[in-house]
Design an enzyme around this catalytic site. Structure first.
Site, mmCIF file in Angstrom:
data_model
loop_
_atom_site.group_PDB
_atom_site.id
_atom_site.type_symbol
_atom_site.label_atom_id
_atom_site.label_comp_id
_atom_site.label_asym_id
_atom_site.label_seq_id
_atom_site.Cartn_x
_atom_site.Cartn_y
_atom_site.Cartn_z
ATOM 1 N N LYS A 185 -6.885 -4.911 8.696
ATOM 2 C CA LYS A 185 -7.876 -4.072 8.032
ATOM 3 C C LYS A 185 -9.263 -4.234 8.669
ATOM 4 C CE LYS A 185 -4.978 -2.343 5.029
ATOM 5 N NZ LYS A 185 -3.680 -2.952 5.398
HETATM 6 C C1 LIG Z 1 -3.081 2.168 1.280
HETATM 7 C C2 LIG Z 1 -2.731 0.726 1.065
HETATM 8 N N1 LIG Z 1 -2.751 0.226 -0.176
HETATM 9 C C3 LIG Z 1 -2.476 -1.069 -0.410
HETATM 10 C C4 LIG Z 1 -2.141 -1.929 0.602
HETATM 11 C C5 LIG Z 1 -1.808 -3.349 0.295
HETATM 12 O O1 LIG Z 1 -2.742 -4.222 0.866
HETATM 13 P P1 LIG Z 1 -2.423 -5.783 0.970
HETATM 14 O O2 LIG Z 1 -1.607 -5.981 2.196
HETATM 15 O O3 LIG Z 1 -3.771 -6.437 1.058
HETATM 16 O O4 LIG Z 1 -1.694 -6.174 -0.262
HETATM 17 C C6 LIG Z 1 -2.102 -1.456 1.909
HETATM 18 C C7 LIG Z 1 -1.742 -2.344 3.022
HETATM 19 O O5 LIG Z 1 -1.483 -1.950 4.112
HETATM 20 C C8 LIG Z 1 -2.407 -0.090 2.152
HETATM 21 O O6 LIG Z 1 -2.364 0.427 3.384
#
Ligand SMILES: Cc1ncc(COP(=O)(O)O)c(C=O)c1O
Length: 386
Positions: A185
Site C-alpha cells: 500500500k
Molecule cells: C480494497 C481493499 N480493501 C481491504 C483490503 C484489506 O487490507 P488488509 O490487507 O490491510 O487487511 C485490501 C487489501 O488489499 C483492499 O485492496
C-alpha cells in the site's frame, strides 16, 4: 533490454529511520501495543485532523470493527462494489450482514453511485465504497445519497491514504474510514491499518472489540502504576497493532506526502509514454478536482488491438524480469458469493470486463525512471513487436 534484478509491481520504501526505530523498539523490551502505537496514533490524528483515530492489525480487521458498530441483524444489507478485494465483502458477512453488490463506473473503476441508489431497500444499513487504486469516489454525491436515505458510510480506503477529493484528504471528513498499511500500500507497517471515526461512541465501541472486549488499554494493564485486573464487556477480537509495526508507521507517515508525489510523477510518465498506444485504455481519475494517490496504475488491454491476451502478457513479461500485479477478480463470481446469493456471470458487466483486461504496472516510490523505462520497453516489445 536485460534487467539483472526482478522489478516487482510494488515494494515498500524502508530507510534507516524505520530500521533504527524497529531496533530501538526491540531493544526497549516493549514489542506489542504501547508507546509507539500511542505516538503513531497521535501522528495519524494530526494527519487526518480528526480526534477519533485508532490503529488495527489490518484493514480487514478495521472493516470488521467498523461494520460491527452497525449492529447488523440477519437480512440487513450493506451496499458495496463488485470490484474490490474480497475482504470488503467478507467483513460484511463476518459482521452478520448481506453484501449487496453494484457495478463500477468503467472510467473511474469506482462504484457507480446511480446503481447504489437503485440498490437501496428498507433493509439497507450502510454504503461501503472503495476508493479504487487511490481515485476518490465523489464524497459530495456519496454523502448526499447517504443523508437522503439515512445510511452510514464506511469508506474502504485501503488504497487511498494520501488521496484528496475536492481539496479534502480522505479521512478528514465523513463517517468511518478504514486504511491499510499492508506492504503493497501507499505506506506500510508490515501488516496493519487504521480507522477514523466521526464519533467517540463508534470509536469506543471499536476499541473494545479490538482487544478481547476488555474495557481498558492492555498497555496500562502492565504499566508500573496499572492494575492487572480488568473486566470483559463483549466477546471481542485480537486486532491490536504492535509497537514493532508502529515503529515503521511513524516514519512512513512522515514520508507519505513524498511517496504520493513520486507516485504521481511515475503515473504521469506512464500516461505520457502510452498516450498514443491503441492497445491500452489508460486509467483516468474522476472528472472533478482530486489528488489521486496512484496506489495502482491500471491500464486495460484492448484485446482486439493486442497480439497477446492479458494473461499471456502477465506471464511473458516475467521473461524481462518484470512483475505485473492483477487487482482484482470480480467478487460476485467467487464460488461462495455465487452460491450464497445466486450471483452469476453477466450481473456486473463493467466489473467483469475490467477483470478480464486489467493489469497493475510496477509503481512504487523508489522505482527509478530507468526501471520505468524497462517496463515501457518490455511492453513495447511484447505488444508492438519492437
Ligand atoms: C480494497 C481493499 N480493501 C481491504 C483490503 C484489506 O487490507 P488488509 O490487507 O490491510 O487487511 C485490501 C487489501 O488489499 C483492499 O485492496
Amino acid at each position: 533490454m536485460t534487467r539483472t534484478t526482478f522489478l516487482p509491481f510494488a515494494k515498500p520504501t524502508i530507510t534507516d529511520k524505520e530500521l533504527n526505530e524497529v531496533r530501538d523498539c526491540l531493544e526497549s523490551g516493549w514489542l506489542t501495543t504501547g508507546p509507539r502505537v500511542e505516538k503513531f496514533e497521535a501522528a495519524l490524528k494530526a494527519y487526518f485532523g480528526r480526534d477519533h483515530v485508532m490503529t488495527v492489525s489490518s484493514a480487514t480487521a478495521g472493516l470488521h470493527l467498523a461494520l460491527l458498530t452497525l449492529n447488523l441483524q440477519p437480512g440487513d444489507e450493506v451496499i458495496t462494489t463488485a470490484m474490490t478485494f474480497v475482504a470488503t465483502l467478507n467483513t460484511i458477512e463476518h459482521a452478520g450482514g448481506r453484501p449487496v453488490l453494484v457495478d463500477i463506473d468503467p472510467n473511474t473503476y469506482n462504484m457507480d453511485l446511480n446503481q447504489v441508489e437503485r440498490a437501496i431497500t428498507p433493509r439497507t444499513k450502510a454504503i461501503m465504497p472503495v476508493h479504487y487504486a487511490g481515485a476518490p469516489v465523489d464524497l459530495d454525491d456519496l454523502y448526499a445519497l447517504a443523508d437522503k436515505h439515512n445510511l452510514t458510510v464506511i469508506e474502504d480506503c485501503a488504497h487511498a491514504i494520501g488521496t484528496e477529493c475536492k481539496g479534502k484528504r480522505l479521512g478528514s471528513t465523513g463517517h468511518i474510514q478504514v486504511f491499510s498499511f499492508h506492504p503493497n500500500k501507499n505506506m506500510t507497517t508490515g501488516e496493519g491499518g487504521c480507522i477514523v471515526s466521526h464519533t467517540k461512541e463508534a470509536l469506543d465501541h471499536m476499541k473494545i472489540f479490538r482487544f478481547h472486549g476488555i474495557s481498558k488499554d492492555s498497555f496500562n494493564r502492565f504499566a508500573k502504576d496499572g492494575s492487572p485486573f480488568y473486566d470483559v464487556v463483549a466477546p471481542g477480537f485480537k486486532y491490536n497493532m504492535m509497537d514493532i509495526q508502529a515503529a515503521l508507521g511513524i516514519h512512513q507517515l512522515a514520508a507519505l506526502d513524498g511517496f504520493i508525489d513520486r507516485r504521481n510523477v511515475l503515473a504521469r510518465q506512464y500516461h505520457a509514454a502510452f498516450k498514443d498506444w491503441d492497445v491500452f485504455t489508460l486509467p483516468q481519475g474522476p472528472d472533478f478536482d482530486h489528488l489521486h494517490a496512484w496506489h495502482l496504475y491500471i491500464p486495460l488491454l484492448n484485446a482486439d488491438k493486442s497480439p497477446v491476451s492479458r494473461d499471456t502478457l502477465l506471464a511473458r513479461i516475467k521473461d524481462y524480469n518484470i512483475g505485473l500485479g492483477f487487482h482484482y477478480q470480480a467478487c460476485h463470481l467467487f464460488t461462495y458469493y455465487k452460491n450464497a446469493y445466486g450471483y452469476k456471470e453477466g450481473d456486473f458487466p463493467h466489473a467483469e470486463n475490467f477483470a478480464q483486461r486489467a493489469m497493475s504496472l510496477p509503481l512504487f516510490p523508489t522505482m527509478t525512471d530507468a526501471d520505468q523505462q524497462d517496463v515501457i520497453d518490455a511492453l513495447q516489445i511484447i505488444l508492438k513487436g519492437s
